[in-house]
Design a protein around this motif. Sequence first.
Motif, PDB file in Angstrom:
ATOM      1  N   TYR A 188     102.648  70.975 -12.808  1.00 31.85           N
ATOM      2  CA  TYR A 188     103.298  71.868 -11.855  1.00 31.85           C
ATOM      3  C   TYR A 188     104.808  71.664 -11.909  1.00 31.85           C
ATOM      4  O   TYR A 188     105.293  70.537 -11.802  1.00 31.85           O
ATOM      5  N   PHE A 189     105.528  72.770 -12.089  1.00 35.89           N
ATOM      6  CA  PHE A 189     106.993  72.742 -12.060  1.00 35.89           C
ATOM      7  C   PHE A 189     107.462  73.675 -10.955  1.00 35.89           C
ATOM      8  O   PHE A 189     107.203  74.882 -11.002  1.00 35.89           O
ATOM      9  N   LYS A 190     108.094  73.111  -9.940  1.00 37.80           N
ATOM     10  CA  LYS A 190     108.507  73.873  -8.759  1.00 37.80           C
ATOM     11  C   LYS A 190     107.331  74.650  -8.170  1.00 37.80           C
ATOM     12  O   LYS A 190     107.463  75.804  -7.745  1.00 37.80           O
ATOM     13  N   GLY A 191     106.163  74.018  -8.185  1.00 39.86           N
ATOM     14  CA  GLY A 191     104.974  74.598  -7.583  1.00 39.86           C
ATOM     15  C   GLY A 191     104.178  75.516  -8.482  1.00 39.86           C
ATOM     16  O   GLY A 191     103.074  75.924  -8.115  1.00 39.86           O
ATOM     17  N   LYS A 192     104.694  75.858  -9.669  1.00 34.04           N
ATOM     18  CA  LYS A 192     103.980  76.747 -10.584  1.00 34.04           C
ATOM     19  C   LYS A 192     103.254  75.923 -11.643  1.00 34.04           C
ATOM     20  O   LYS A 192     103.826  75.001 -12.233  1.00 34.04           O
ATOM     21  N   ASN A 193     101.989  76.273 -11.881  1.00 35.73           N
ATOM     22  CA  ASN A 193     101.175  75.563 -12.864  1.00 35.73           C
ATOM     23  C   ASN A 193     101.506  76.090 -14.261  1.00 35.73           C
ATOM     24  O   ASN A 193     101.129  77.206 -14.630  1.00 35.73           O
ATOM     25  N   LEU A 194     102.198  75.274 -15.051  1.00 35.59           N
ATOM     26  CA  LEU A 194     102.628  75.708 -16.379  1.00 35.59           C
ATOM     27  C   LEU A 194     101.452  75.951 -17.312  1.00 35.59           C
ATOM     28  O   LEU A 194     101.533  76.787 -18.224  1.00 35.59           O
ATOM     29  N   VAL A 195     100.363  75.221 -17.094  1.00 38.77           N
ATOM     30  CA  VAL A 195      99.192  75.351 -17.972  1.00 38.77           C
ATOM     31  C   VAL A 195      98.586  76.740 -17.871  1.00 38.77           C
ATOM     32  O   VAL A 195      98.049  77.274 -18.848  1.00 38.77           O
ATOM     33  N   LYS A 196      98.678  77.349 -16.685  1.00 35.19           N
ATOM     34  CA  LYS A 196      98.040  78.644 -16.459  1.00 35.19           C
ATOM     35  C   LYS A 196      98.967  79.832 -16.729  1.00 35.19           C
ATOM     36  O   LYS A 196      98.524  80.975 -16.657  1.00 35.19           O
ATOM     37  N   LEU A 197     100.243  79.580 -17.030  1.00 37.96           N
ATOM     38  CA  LEU A 197     101.177  80.689 -17.216  1.00 37.96           C
ATOM     39  C   LEU A 197     100.903  81.428 -18.527  1.00 37.96           C
ATOM     40  O   LEU A 197     100.543  80.823 -19.534  1.00 37.96           O
ATOM     41  N   LYS A 198     101.128  82.723 -18.505  1.00 38.58           N
ATOM     42  CA  LYS A 198     101.022  83.522 -19.724  1.00 38.58           C
ATOM     43  C   LYS A 198     102.252  83.266 -20.604  1.00 38.58           C
ATOM     44  O   LYS A 198     103.293  82.811 -20.118  1.00 38.58           O
ATOM     45  N   PRO A 199     102.145  83.561 -21.914  1.00 37.88           N
ATOM     46  CA  PRO A 199     103.223  83.213 -22.846  1.00 37.88           C
ATOM     47  C   PRO A 199     104.611  83.701 -22.436  1.00 37.88           C
ATOM     48  O   PRO A 199     105.576  82.946 -22.507  1.00 37.88           O
ATOM     49  N   GLU A 200     104.740  84.927 -21.992  1.00 44.97           N
ATOM     50  CA  GLU A 200     106.057  85.452 -21.631  1.00 44.97           C
ATOM     51  C   GLU A 200     106.601  84.762 -20.389  1.00 44.97           C
ATOM     52  O   GLU A 200     107.789  84.433 -20.310  1.00 44.97           O
ATOM     53  N   ALA A 201     105.728  84.508 -19.408  1.00 40.10           N
ATOM     54  CA  ALA A 201     106.163  83.793 -18.202  1.00 40.10           C
ATOM     55  C   ALA A 201     106.583  82.370 -18.548  1.00 40.10           C
ATOM     56  O   ALA A 201     107.553  81.838 -17.997  1.00 40.10           O
ATOM     57  N   MET A 202     105.867  81.747 -19.489  1.00 44.88           N
ATOM     58  CA  MET A 202     106.224  80.393 -19.917  1.00 44.88           C
ATOM     59  C   MET A 202     107.557  80.395 -20.665  1.00 44.88           C
ATOM     60  O   MET A 202     108.383  79.491 -20.504  1.00 44.88           O
ATOM     61  N   ARG A 203     107.782  81.421 -21.464  1.00 43.28           N
ATOM     62  CA  ARG A 203     109.050  81.520 -22.197  1.00 43.28           C
ATOM     63  C   ARG A 203     110.229  81.602 -21.233  1.00 43.28           C
ATOM     64  O   ARG A 203     111.254  80.935 -21.419  1.00 43.28           O
ATOM     65  N   LEU A 204     110.094  82.382 -20.180  1.00 44.34           N
ATOM     66  CA  LEU A 204     111.162  82.500 -19.186  1.00 44.34           C
ATOM     67  C   LEU A 204     111.346  81.199 -18.414  1.00 44.34           C
ATOM     68  O   LEU A 204     112.469  80.847 -18.032  1.00 44.34           O
TER      69      LEU A 204
END
Length: 326
Positions: A77-93
């Motif tokens: 979790y980074f600032k409350g967001k689960n990086l493992v579950k993010l889609k590729p574009e959201a992770m890129r941002l």
Amino acid sequence: MTSEKNVLIKVEDLVMHFPIYRGVIRRQVGAVHAVDGISFEVYQGETLGLVGESGCGKSTTGRTILQLYKPTGGNVYFKGKNLVKLKPEAMRLMRREMQMIFQDPYASLNPRMTVRDIIGEPLMAFGEGTSKEIDDRVASLLDLVKLNKDFASRYPHEFSGGQRQRIGVARALALNPSFIICDEPISALDVSIQAQVVNLLEELQEEFNLTYLFIAHDLSMVRHISNRVAVMYLGIIVELADRNELYNNPLHPYTQALLSAIPVADPVYSETRRRIILEGDVPSPANPPSGCRFRTRCPLADTICKEQKPEWREVRPNHFAACHKI
């Protein structure tokens, strides 16, 4: 420091296994347990040191946190967001706010790119300004890491190791991140240059309120730069505590052995202190021992260490360890 609102990075049961394939049809016959279920938090504005022997999983932990490796299991979790579950574009941002300083300054810079292109590449990737604005930003970043702005037109082979690492630091700062993983940033440098790079990192942290995960072998340097220290062995964290608490009162046998290996300048004290020599080799991460990972080299190990995995618990206030003998 420990309030929930100040937690920047939260790692929960992080697992990273690399499959082992054999034969013509590439059948999986096992896995390298590089990271095997670790949990910790990194607070806003602090430096968390991560230490351990070569091959224990420190660098893999850092790269998995940034999702450069897709974890086998667990959550980050980074600032409350689960990086493992993010889609590729959201992770890129999301990568704008998370950067990495790599271990080898001779391998981490593209030899065919100028310093301007290396530092400006993150800005171009995210469409940050015109060519002139990128040039100005690169010049200011070079000044920030105490390099001449005229170096922008040169290539990496024209610089020393310390200067190359400063270029790597400038590249990591290009997008104004809040979290930087320093993957043994001084291990490939001369001792005289190491202090300069560490002092630079401390100055930048104070100026920009940066948060570091500082991975290193040099225990004395980790004590200097870190607020808290986590000790890693064969894919797991065996102890985590405040810097002074860990160095003054180590609880885990492995931590005690590591700290006893730190050279001391005082010859009188050096003669009186007890040096703990570990016997045997580090087991293979492809076939880790049952129960406690450290039991094959631990002087205190007995039957329970072989049969049961030690519980990760808070032994003292804010001092965590995993050992049956504590």
